[in-house]
Design an enzyme around this catalytic site. Structure first.
Site, mmCIF file in Angstrom:
data_model
loop_
_atom_site.group_PDB
_atom_site.id
_atom_site.type_symbol
_atom_site.label_atom_id
_atom_site.label_comp_id
_atom_site.label_asym_id
_atom_site.label_seq_id
_atom_site.Cartn_x
_atom_site.Cartn_y
_atom_site.Cartn_z
ATOM 1 N N ASP A 49 31.168 35.932 43.302
ATOM 2 C CA ASP A 49 32.197 35.301 44.143
ATOM 3 C C ASP A 49 32.968 36.348 44.946
ATOM 4 O O ASP A 49 33.828 36.001 45.763
ATOM 5 C CB ASP A 49 33.121 34.391 43.321
ATOM 6 C CG ASP A 49 33.866 35.117 42.223
ATOM 7 O OD1 ASP A 49 33.647 36.326 42.025
ATOM 8 O OD2 ASP A 49 34.698 34.466 41.555
ATOM 9 N N SER A 50 32.642 37.630 44.749
ATOM 10 C CA SER A 50 33.158 38.673 45.647
ATOM 11 C C SER A 50 32.736 38.397 47.083
ATOM 12 O O SER A 50 33.274 38.988 48.016
ATOM 13 C CB SER A 50 32.666 40.056 45.200
ATOM 14 O OG SER A 50 31.268 40.048 45.007
ATOM 15 N N ASP A 88 27.734 33.186 40.399
ATOM 16 C CA ASP A 88 29.089 33.026 39.851
ATOM 17 C C ASP A 88 29.562 31.590 39.980
ATOM 18 O O ASP A 88 29.418 30.968 41.044
ATOM 19 C CB ASP A 88 30.075 33.906 40.636
ATOM 20 C CG ASP A 88 30.384 35.210 39.928
ATOM 21 O OD1 ASP A 88 30.058 35.349 38.733
ATOM 22 O OD2 ASP A 88 30.953 36.098 40.592
ATOM 23 N N LYS A 118 27.271 32.776 36.004
ATOM 24 C CA LYS A 118 28.213 33.700 35.349
ATOM 25 C C LYS A 118 29.597 33.074 35.416
ATOM 26 O O LYS A 118 29.935 32.433 36.423
ATOM 27 C CB LYS A 118 28.220 35.066 36.042
ATOM 28 C CG LYS A 118 29.298 36.009 35.503
ATOM 29 C CD LYS A 118 29.098 37.456 35.932
ATOM 30 C CE LYS A 118 29.631 37.793 37.291
ATOM 31 N NZ LYS A 118 31.084 37.566 37.458
ATOM 32 N N GLU A 120 33.906 33.813 34.106
ATOM 33 C CA GLU A 120 34.866 34.797 33.612
ATOM 34 C C GLU A 120 35.608 34.276 32.377
ATOM 35 O O GLU A 120 35.945 33.091 32.312
ATOM 36 C CB GLU A 120 35.897 35.117 34.708
ATOM 37 C CG GLU A 120 35.298 35.836 35.903
ATOM 38 C CD GLU A 120 36.342 36.211 36.954
ATOM 39 O OE1 GLU A 120 37.559 36.078 36.684
ATOM 40 O OE2 GLU A 120 35.925 36.620 38.059
ATOM 41 N N GLU A 187 33.992 44.618 33.273
ATOM 42 C CA GLU A 187 34.536 45.129 34.541
ATOM 43 C C GLU A 187 35.858 45.846 34.302
ATOM 44 O O GLU A 187 36.711 45.373 33.542
ATOM 45 C CB GLU A 187 34.745 43.974 35.542
ATOM 46 C CG GLU A 187 35.355 44.489 36.856
ATOM 47 C CD GLU A 187 35.342 43.500 38.010
ATOM 48 O OE1 GLU A 187 34.870 42.366 37.856
ATOM 49 O OE2 GLU A 187 35.825 43.912 39.091
#
Ligand code: KIV
Length: 274
Positions: A49-50, A88, A118, A120, A187
């Protein structure tokens, strides 16, 4: 009879099997042409999602939607045929409940053909990770610095720099692994803690700003290619594409303005009338 070379994608068990062995090579990617360039050289492509910042100029990842992720993931799938593609789940698409996470993750898998998602969060997301994996959706975890928590944490803060923080982060790593994740991103994590977690859990740890001892590494591709004018401090740059692109565009603009642009007469020569 035509001869076809059958390519098949790297599988989730194959990524898991890297634990303690050769490091998993992972890069982010958001579009088809670059996916094709990466495909033979990486094990895992992350449609991160960056892309909110890199592709859309957003300030952080919070404005990224599921539709944006699906659009870019489709492009990456079209451009690649070998690497395992993980997508993501963006902010707001999975936190509410395991059932909501399943619905949105299933959309990602069905509409893009990607293998995994993925998400978080450690201990707090363990139930969701288990719910997805038990229903056929492979999950990569992501702990340590979790950018979707930027507003709660008041910024992007490296984690584990005091030993007092370690037990909670180790518990996060164990919870994600025990819930069935096939790998976990560490991270922005202090080096000794990332190394300890790598020894502690049975799934590959994929580091970004963490430790060289992780079972794999991921970088944002544009950061390592020199396209980001302000990359994070830990990023090693393997090319300077930003300055190279600027120089190329400058040369092109000069040619156009000075009418030195090559004509097309040799490319498309006139045809004689029949
Ligand atoms: O969104 C992303 O690119 C990521 C990586 C930095 C791990 O989550």
């Amino acid at each position: 009879m035509s001869l076809q070379t059958q390519t098949r994608r790297i599988t989730v068990p194959e990524i898991r099997a890297h634990k303690g062995g050769s490091p998993v090579v992972c890069l982010t990617c958001y579009h088809a042409h670059t996916a094709k360039l990466l495909d033979n050289h990486v094990d895992l492509i992350l449609v991160g999602d960056s892309l909110g910042m890199v592709m859309h100029g957003l300030e952080n990842t919070l404005g990224v939607t599921l539709d944006m992720m699906i659009t870019h993931a489709k492009a990456v799938m079209r451009g690649s045929s070998r690497a395992l593609v993980t997508v993501d789940l963006p902010f707001g698409s999975y936190e509410e409940s395991p059932a909501m996470a399943f619905r949105n993750a299933a959309r990602v898998i069905q509409e893009t053909g990607a293998t995994a998602v993925k998400l978080e969060g450690g201990t707090r997301m363990a139930e969701t990770i288990q719910y997805l994996t038990q229903r056929g959706i492979p999950v990569m975890g992501h702990i340590g610095l979790t950018p979707q928590m930027v507003n709660v944490q008041g910024g992007f803060r490296t984690t584990g720099r005091t030993e007092a923080e370690w037990p909670a982060l180790e518990a996060d790593a164990k919870a994600v692994a025990d819930a069935g994740a096939f790998a976990v991103v560490l991270e922005g994590m202090a080096e000794p803690l990332a190394a300890r977690i790598t020894n502690l859990i049975a799934i590959p740890t994929i580091g970004i700003g963490a430790s060289a001892t992780c079972d794999g590494q991921v970088l944002v591709m544009e950061d390592m290619l020199g396209l980001n004018p302000n990359p994070p401090k830990f990023v090693r740059q393997y090319a300077q594409l930003g300055p190279a692109i600027e120089a190329a565009v400058e040369a092109y603009a000069r040619d156009v303005r000075e009418r030195r642009f090559p004509g097309v007469e040799n490319v498309y020569p006139m045809k004689k009338a029949q």
